[in-house]
Design a protein around this motif. Structure first.
Motif, PDB file in Angstrom:
ATOM      1  N   PHE A   1     -10.077 -18.818  52.469  1.00 59.73           N
ATOM      2  CA  PHE A   1      -9.682 -19.854  51.585  1.00 59.73           C
ATOM      3  C   PHE A   1      -8.698 -19.587  50.708  1.00 59.73           C
ATOM      4  CE2 PHE A   1     -13.292 -22.233  52.672  1.00 59.73           C
ATOM      5  CZ  PHE A   1     -14.206 -21.907  52.129  1.00 59.73           C
ATOM      6  N   CYS A   2      -8.309 -18.436  50.325  1.00 64.23           N
ATOM      7  CA  CYS A   2      -7.199 -18.172  49.716  1.00 64.23           C
ATOM      8  C   CYS A   2      -5.868 -18.316  50.294  1.00 64.23           C
ATOM      9  CB  CYS A   2      -7.101 -16.632  49.079  1.00 64.23           C
ATOM     10  SG  CYS A   2      -8.464 -16.419  48.145  1.00 64.23           S
ATOM     11  N   PHE A   3      -5.999 -18.002  51.567  1.00 61.88           N
ATOM     12  CA  PHE A   3      -4.656 -18.487  52.646  1.00 61.88           C
ATOM     13  C   PHE A   3      -4.170 -19.825  52.331  1.00 61.88           C
ATOM     14  CE2 PHE A   3      -2.735 -19.537  56.261  1.00 61.88           C
ATOM     15  CZ  PHE A   3      -1.459 -18.684  56.458  1.00 61.88           C
ATOM     16  N   GLN A   4      -5.295 -20.677  52.232  1.00 65.52           N
ATOM     17  CA  GLN A   4      -4.720 -22.260  52.364  1.00 65.52           C
ATOM     18  C   GLN A   4      -4.516 -22.555  50.909  1.00 65.52           C
ATOM     19  OE1 GLN A   4      -4.384 -24.088  54.883  1.00 65.52           O
ATOM     20  NE2 GLN A   4      -4.898 -22.669  56.281  1.00 65.52           N
ATOM     21  N   ALA A   5      -5.026 -21.847  49.863  1.00 65.97           N
ATOM     22  CA  ALA A   5      -5.033 -22.412  48.555  1.00 65.97           C
ATOM     23  C   ALA A   5      -3.737 -22.918  47.889  1.00 65.97           C
ATOM     24  CB  ALA A   5      -5.407 -21.370  47.482  1.00 65.97           C
ATOM     25  N   GLN A   6      -2.603 -22.472  48.588  1.00 66.91           N
ATOM     26  CA  GLN A   6      -1.081 -22.911  48.189  1.00 66.91           C
ATOM     27  C   GLN A   6      -0.810 -24.079  49.019  1.00 66.91           C
ATOM     28  OE1 GLN A   6       0.003 -21.617  45.173  1.00 66.91           O
ATOM     29  NE2 GLN A   6      -1.786 -20.478  45.345  1.00 66.91           N
ATOM     30  N   SER A   7      -1.503 -24.520  50.144  1.00 70.57           N
ATOM     31  CA  SER A   7      -0.878 -25.366  50.856  1.00 70.57           C
ATOM     32  C   SER A   7      -1.918 -26.687  51.075  1.00 70.57           C
ATOM     33  CB  SER A   7      -0.763 -24.843  52.300  1.00 70.57           C
ATOM     34  OG  SER A   7      -1.981 -24.643  52.699  1.00 70.57           O
ATOM     35  N   GLY A   8      -2.588 -27.043  50.078  1.00 66.65           N
ATOM     36  CA  GLY A   8      -3.459 -28.194  49.988  1.00 66.65           C
ATOM     37  C   GLY A   8      -4.565 -28.198  51.205  1.00 66.65           C
ATOM     38  N   PHE A   9      -4.896 -29.347  51.647  1.00 64.13           N
ATOM     39  CA  PHE A   9      -6.054 -29.577  52.591  1.00 64.13           C
ATOM     40  C   PHE A   9      -5.576 -28.759  53.890  1.00 64.13           C
ATOM     41  CE2 PHE A   9      -6.614 -33.539  50.204  1.00 64.13           C
ATOM     42  CZ  PHE A   9      -7.972 -33.551  49.929  1.00 64.13           C
ATOM     43  N   ASN A  10      -6.485 -28.181  54.642  1.00 70.04           N
ATOM     44  CA  ASN A  10      -6.268 -27.334  55.827  1.00 70.04           C
ATOM     45  C   ASN A  10      -6.342 -28.509  56.879  1.00 70.04           C
ATOM     46  OD1 ASN A  10      -6.151 -25.809  57.771  1.00 70.04           O
ATOM     47  ND2 ASN A  10      -8.348 -25.256  57.825  1.00 70.04           N
TER      48      ASN A  10
ATOM     49  N   ASN B   1      -9.707 -25.008  49.373  1.00 70.27           N
ATOM     50  CA  ASN B   1      -8.867 -25.999  48.906  1.00 70.27           C
ATOM     51  C   ASN B   1      -9.507 -27.454  49.592  1.00 70.27           C
ATOM     52  OD1 ASN B   1      -7.148 -25.336  47.196  1.00 70.27           O
ATOM     53  ND2 ASN B   1      -5.401 -25.968  48.608  1.00 70.27           N
ATOM     54  N   ASP B   2     -10.041 -27.575  50.813  1.00 67.93           N
ATOM     55  CA  ASP B   2     -10.642 -28.775  51.403  1.00 67.93           C
ATOM     56  C   ASP B   2     -11.729 -29.203  50.490  1.00 67.93           C
ATOM     57  OD1 ASP B   2      -9.195 -28.625  53.568  1.00 67.93           O
ATOM     58  OD2 ASP B   2     -10.461 -27.515  54.863  1.00 67.93           O
ATOM     59  N   LEU B   3     -12.625 -28.307  49.857  1.00 65.40           N
ATOM     60  CA  LEU B   3     -13.651 -28.594  49.054  1.00 65.40           C
ATOM     61  C   LEU B   3     -13.030 -28.876  47.295  1.00 65.40           C
ATOM     62  CD1 LEU B   3     -16.018 -26.028  50.147  1.00 65.40           C
ATOM     63  CD2 LEU B   3     -16.594 -28.562  50.436  1.00 65.40           C
ATOM     64  N   GLU B   4     -12.037 -28.080  47.048  1.00 66.49           N
ATOM     65  CA  GLU B   4     -11.768 -28.199  45.700  1.00 66.49           C
ATOM     66  C   GLU B   4     -10.615 -29.251  45.434  1.00 66.49           C
ATOM     67  OE1 GLU B   4     -12.229 -23.714  43.888  1.00 66.49           O
ATOM     68  OE2 GLU B   4     -10.204 -24.485  44.618  1.00 66.49           O
ATOM     69  N   THR B   5      -9.932 -29.748  46.528  1.00 69.92           N
ATOM     70  CA  THR B   5      -8.828 -30.721  46.166  1.00 69.92           C
ATOM     71  C   THR B   5      -9.722 -32.235  46.348  1.00 69.92           C
ATOM     72  OG1 THR B   5      -7.323 -29.515  47.274  1.00 69.92           O
ATOM     73  CG2 THR B   5      -6.864 -31.594  46.813  1.00 69.92           C
ATOM     74  N   ASN B   6      -9.512 -32.938  45.209  1.00 69.57           N
ATOM     75  CA  ASN B   6     -10.300 -34.270  45.256  1.00 69.57           C
ATOM     76  C   ASN B   6      -9.222 -35.593  45.024  1.00 69.57           C
ATOM     77  OD1 ASN B   6     -12.984 -33.570  45.430  1.00 69.57           O
ATOM     78  ND2 ASN B   6     -12.637 -32.475  43.559  1.00 69.57           N
ATOM     79  N   ILE B   7      -8.053 -35.346  45.374  1.00 69.58           N
ATOM     80  CA  ILE B   7      -7.407 -36.405  45.589  1.00 69.58           C
ATOM     81  C   ILE B   7      -6.107 -36.388  46.486  1.00 69.58           C
ATOM     82  CG2 ILE B   7      -5.618 -35.537  43.769  1.00 69.58           C
ATOM     83  CD1 ILE B   7      -5.224 -38.368  42.719  1.00 69.58           C
ATOM     84  N   TYR B   8      -5.786 -37.437  47.197  1.00 65.93           N
ATOM     85  CA  TYR B   8      -4.746 -37.144  48.310  1.00 65.93           C
ATOM     86  C   TYR B   8      -3.438 -37.801  47.679  1.00 65.93           C
ATOM     87  CZ  TYR B   8      -2.398 -37.816  52.758  1.00 65.93           C
ATOM     88  OH  TYR B   8      -1.567 -37.703  53.756  1.00 65.93           O
ATOM     89  N   GLU B   9      -2.683 -36.859  47.237  1.00 63.46           N
ATOM     90  CA  GLU B   9      -1.342 -37.493  46.641  1.00 63.46           C
ATOM     91  C   GLU B   9      -0.420 -38.387  47.384  1.00 63.46           C
ATOM     92  OE1 GLU B   9       1.103 -34.033  46.017  1.00 63.46           O
ATOM     93  OE2 GLU B   9      -0.074 -32.922  44.492  1.00 63.46           O
TER      94      GLU B   9
END
Length: 647
Positions: free
Chosen positions: A14-23, A32-40
């Protein structure tokens, strides 16, 4: 339902992906997949495909086509809940059928620091009959909420290797990553077609030796292909398009040849020479083009063009289209002549036969309508055609004809037919592709001639001229119910008093539709100044182009032009304080022009507003320019003012 706390190894992922948005690298669900709730890249998206993977191959044990599918989706808000229901269409012919197996689906939700995952149960997968040949296997992932991440995978197995699985890269929600892998044995030769306007990020193929073996020592090499698209925008429908099947980015397959291990070759796809030969002898097609209609004689008219026009009008008036196409179904010109009602093919075959019997050079034309999609041009797929029209050649000029619509003039086609091209069937010399593009410009013109009377009322006439495809809807509305037609104007332009209305064009099949309105229009008096919006009738009410991005062409179907002129006689009693600002703009590469000007000439205000579109189809690169162009058109009509003051 199962609940588990974030273990050390999972936390690292999880931490590895945290800086790069969705995996979007793989099927794994990350924090990040779970926490990100908007697609820029698309803030309007309700759901999102983060990752999808497909692989299709021929199973060397049973020679069936197997497809493995995996998808990972993000549900952004409640409007995306429908994406939690998955439908898989399974074909059967009564003897064999396609199968769905190995369905695994899980919903992931984040609750505090806890990931809650809910698995789909086997008893939540069900089937329903769609029609005689298709069953739909369905399942809905459980416990779906805003912010959920869904994963599901399944395998389909089909004996119908002629129908290699197509892959749709684009959908009505955006996708970050989509990959499709195929393994095609060399003894199966397919036509492969990339549809749509998006480009592949990866398109590579290699040969794998001895990938398929059979008893007795036979073997085949395979072409292993990999196709990838990234950052795929959602397909969103908008004005000026044909069917979405023309534009959705996907890969399609058409089986051409099977080379059997014993050396025999089965040719599946046909050439147009093969198709022409079959159509010539087909009782539902070729033979119907030879039905004797000699009793329908128009030869007393010496001018061939007028003769053809008379025949066209006769078929329009005497025979009624039953709203069906049925191009290769039961077709009988004789039944049409008896019943006076029939499908497209019957009516236009009758037109063809009467024209031919009266000395007109004619050929049938197959096409696919706008709603049906583009017919493949690389090789014949006869089932993709759903319509038949007639080409007549008179005095070295060609006319495309369709007698199914009473309102369509000679040489004009119904709008549904304007789908770029058709197949001209010369069953003796061989068929060929032709353009299906209107030659004439379709126009709308408003000529407004008013005088400003003593009581500050504008009195005068509005003459309207609509031609071609702009005239068609007006003619249909008026001739079907002329009272309702006029009332529609009264409701739409309630500030105008309509004193009289008349139509001066010849009849409902005329290329032009001519109208004349006698009107009165009250000006607005504010602090002794008169304010007038000069656009009593609007050429475009609102901007039809509203998308942030459009990945498919803007297809008008025809070229058109608009003109609005206004003359206000001030009778030397009013002073002009303000007129609209002049404007002259064009689309890139001079593909469209807008001219707007206002002048004072001999005591009258003269306003001129013209714009046109010089292409029938604009590629997506023109979208922003067209959107701005149309926005300017709407803004000019809404916000232009003429300000007057009594002398």
């Amino acid at each position: 339902m199962k609940t588990f706390f974030l273990a050390y190894l999972l936390t690292i992922s999880f931490c590895f992906q945290a800086q790069s948005g969705f995996n979007s690298n793989d099927y794994t669900v990350t924090l990040n997949d779970l926490e990100t709730n908007i697609y820029e890249k698309d803030s309007t998206a309700n759901a999102l495909v983060i990752y999808e993977y497909g692989k299709s191959y021929i199973d060397d044990r049973n020679f069936k086509l197997v497809s493995d599918i995996k998808r990972k989706l993000k549900i952004i808000n409640s409007k995306g809940f429908n994406k939690a229901t998955v439908s898989v269409y399974l074909y059967n012919d009564g003897k064999s059928k396609e199968k769905l197996r190995n369905v695994i689906a899980t919903t992931y939700n984040l609750k505090g620091n806890t990931v809650v995952h809910t698995k789909l149960r086997d008893d939540e997968i069900y089937e329903e009959k769609y029609n005689e040949n298709y069953t739909i296997a369905k399942f809905t992932l459980p416990n779906v909420k805003e912010g959920s991440v869904l994963t599901y995978s399944y395998t389909t197995e089909t004996p119908y290797v002629f129908n290699y699985k197509e892959w749709e890269f684009q959908d009505d929600i955006p996708k970050i990553f989509s990959e499709y892998n195929t393994s095609i044995p060399a003894n199966y030769e397919y036509h492969i077609k990339l549809v749509g306007f998006l480009k592949l990020k990866v398109n590579e193929s290699v040969i794998e030796n001895y990938c398929l073996t059979v008893n007795g020592g036979g073997h085949a090499d395979c072409t292993i292909s990999k196709y990838v698209m990234e950052d795929i925008p959602a397909y969103k429908e908008e004005s000026y398009m044909t069917t979405k099947d023309n534009y959705l980015s996907k890969i399609e397959y058409e089986l051409n040849t099977i080379k059997k291990f014993d050396g025999r070759i089965d040719k599946i796809s046909k050439t147009w020479k093969d198709v022409d030969k079959e159509l010539r002898s087909d009782s539902r097609f070729g033979r119907q083009l030879n039905v004797n209609v000699s009793n329908e004689s128009f030869s007393s008219e010496p001018n061939l063009l007028k003769r053809a026009e008379n025949i066209y009008s006769y078929v329009q008036e005497e025979y009624t289209w039953n709203e069906t196409f049925n191009i290769f179904g039961d077709t009988s010109v004789r039944d049409l002549m008896k019943n006076k009602s029939g499908n497209v093919t019957e009516i236009n075959m009758l037109l063809h036969n009467i024209l031919e019997a009266n000395g007109i050079d004619v050929l049938p034309v197959l096409l696919s309508t706008r709603e049906n999609g583009f017919a493949t041009q690389l090789f014949p797929v006869i089932s993709e055609f759903n319509y038949l029209i007639v080409q007549a050649t008179i005095y070295n000029k060609t006319y495309l004809l369709d007698a199914t619509d009473d309102y369509v003039s000679f040489g004009e086609l119904p709008f549904r037919c304007l789908n770029q091209y058709g197949r001209l069937l010369d069953l003796k010399k061989g068929s060929s592709w032709i353009d299906i593009t209107p030659n004439n410009l379709s126009t709308i013109q408003y000529k407004v001639d008013l005088s400003l009377e003593e009581n500050d009322i504008l009195v005068g006439k509005i003459n309207t001229t609509a031609t071609g495809y702009h005239a068609l809807p007006l003619k249909k509305e008026y001739y079907e119910n002329n009272t309702a037609y006029v009332n529609k104007y009264k409701e739409k332009y309630h500030s105008i008093s309509f004193i009289d209305h008349k139509v001066t064009s010849k009849d409902k099949a005329s290329y032009e539709f001519l109208e004349e309105f006698d009107i009165e229009y009250a000006t607005e008096d504010i602090s002794g100044n008169l304010y007038i919006n000069p656009f009593l009738f609007k050429l475009m009410e609102e901007n039809p182009l509203k998308l942030q991005e459009r990945t498919y062409p803007i297809d008008f179907g025809f070229k058109d032009a608009y003109l609005y002129t206004l003359k206000i006689d001030l009778k030397d009693k009013y002073e002009v304080l303000e007129t609209p600002k002049e404007m002259n703009i064009s689309l890139p590469n001079n593909k469209g022009l807008l001219i707007f000007s206002t002048k004072i000439v001999e005591g009258s205000i003269l306003l001129y507003f013209k714009f046109n579109f010089k292409e029938t189809i604009y590629n997506p690169d023109y979208y922003e320019s067209l959107k701005l162009f149309m926005g300017t058109i709407v803004d000019i009509q809404k916000n232009s003012l003429i300000v007057l003051k009594r002398k």
